[in-house]
Design an enzyme around this catalytic site. Structure first.
Site, PDB file in Angstrom:
ATOM      1  N   CYS A   1       4.020  -8.416  -1.179  1.00 51.75           N
ATOM      2  CA  CYS A   1       3.458  -9.446  -0.300  1.00 51.75           C
ATOM      3  C   CYS A   1       4.583  -9.843   0.635  1.00 51.75           C
ATOM      4  CB  CYS A   1       2.972 -10.652  -1.099  1.00 51.75           C
ATOM      5  SG  CYS A   1       2.526 -12.084  -0.085  1.00 51.75           S
TER       6      CYS A   1
ATOM      7  N   TYR B   1      -4.626 -15.555   1.695  1.00 54.01           N
ATOM      8  CA  TYR B   1      -5.588 -14.453   1.659  1.00 54.01           C
ATOM      9  C   TYR B   1      -5.738 -13.870   0.253  1.00 54.01           C
ATOM     10  CZ  TYR B   1      -5.636 -13.818   6.803  1.00 54.01           C
ATOM     11  OH  TYR B   1      -5.792 -13.966   8.153  1.00 54.01           O
TER      12      TYR B   1
ATOM     13  N   ASP C   1      -0.066 -12.263   9.957  1.00 54.10           N
ATOM     14  CA  ASP C   1      -0.071 -12.590   8.536  1.00 54.10           C
ATOM     15  C   ASP C   1      -0.890 -13.863   8.384  1.00 54.10           C
ATOM     16  OD1 ASP C   1       0.757 -12.235   5.797  1.00 54.10           O
ATOM     17  OD2 ASP C   1       2.102 -13.939   6.067  1.00 54.10           O
TER      18      ASP C   1
ATOM     19  N   CYS D   1       0.558  -8.105   6.553  1.00 60.39           N
ATOM     20  CA  CYS D   1      -0.061  -8.750   5.391  1.00 60.39           C
ATOM     21  C   CYS D   1      -0.510  -7.665   4.422  1.00 60.39           C
ATOM     22  CB  CYS D   1      -1.251  -9.600   5.831  1.00 60.39           C
ATOM     23  SG  CYS D   1      -2.257 -10.224   4.470  1.00 60.39           S
TER      24      CYS D   1
END
Length: 265
Positions: free
Chosen positions: A177, A39, A7, A70
């Site tokens: 997420c 990200y 992640d 992720c």
């Protein structure tokens, strides 16, 4: 078995904890790309480049399976990872989408994930008549990484993000997420009790367990055995402290550069 997962930061801890609960007696290699978080506001090309570098690093770690912990990378660069690895790859979005039962579904995710409509497309593939609404949440990951988790500030931010979804009378809410399960208590302050919270890591963990059980039927039943290795691309001490807090472990954390071939392993 040796399982790799990654992640941008501590969000993957929520995936790691679920996986360890269902799949103990395995070795886990966790990579946190802390140098480049978050990200969720990066371009598709940036995410694909990161995915290429991370999957290339994992090719040298002798792993048996890989978990994309992720959601943003899952949404944008899953094909990059699968093309770069010749082992089973388990993803959060597909795992969650295949288990959806409700007819009106909300999704909280990073702006990059929402931009792809990855959750909407995946859910409609399995259940075409489902109503799906996705909400970008750019403030969540930075706040979570700064340990601003149980404050009034994050509850206020959550209230703003959730209002458009609640107006659509959603039945369930996907935490799109891996950081977001860390703020479940704040989300629950805003959500009606009738709205089901869905953590994609649960469905992913069951898929991984099925895979491990099908390959390894004679492993030790000692549920106290877990082998953990952690790698970060920056902020080693800060990450180590967070791992102690969230995972209740005292991990050895190694610093690694993904842009160089002198990788730590």
């Amino acid at each position: 078995m040796r399982i790799g997962l990654f992640d941008s930061g501590i969000g993957g801890f929520t995936v790691l904890k679920k996986v360890i609960e269902l799949c103990p007696n395995n070795s886990f290699i966790y990579l946190a790309d802390t140098a480049r978080l978050p990200y969720g506001v990066k371009t598709n090309n940036e995410i694909k480049k990161i995915a290429e570098e991370i999957s290339s690093w994992f090719r040298y770690q002798n792993i048996d399976a890989f978990l994309v912990a992720c959601n943003t990378t899952n949404a944008i660069a899953l094909d990059v990872i699968k093309n770069n690895l010749d082992i089973p790859v388990f993803d959060l979005i597909g795992s969650a989408a295949s288990n959806i039962q409700e007819s009106r579904v909300g999704v909280l995710a990073t702006p990059s994930t929402v931009r792809t409509k990855a959750y909407t497309n995946a859910i409609l593939e399995f259940k075409p008549k489902t109503f799906v609404i996705e909400q970008p949440c750019p403030a969540f990951v930075p706040m979570i990484e700064m340990d601003n988790i149980n404050s009034d500030d994050i509850t206020d931010v959550a209230t703003g993000y959730l209002q458009p979804l609640l107006k659509q009378k959603i039945h369930s809410l996907i935490l799109g997420c891996s950081h977001y399960p860390l703020i479940t208590s704040s989300l629950r302050k805003v959500l009606p009790s009738s709205v089901k919270l869905i953590d994609p890591a649960e469905a992913l963990s069951f898929k991984l367990k099925f895979f491990i059980d099908s390959k390894t039927r004679n492993y030790s039943k000692n549920k106290n055995f877990v082998d953990l290795k952690f790698y970060v691309t920056s902020n080693l001490k800060n990450f180590s402290n967070k791992a102690k807090h969230w995972l209740d472990v005292f991990p050895e954390v190694n610093l690694v550069s993904l842009q160089k071939k002198g990788w730590v392993s």
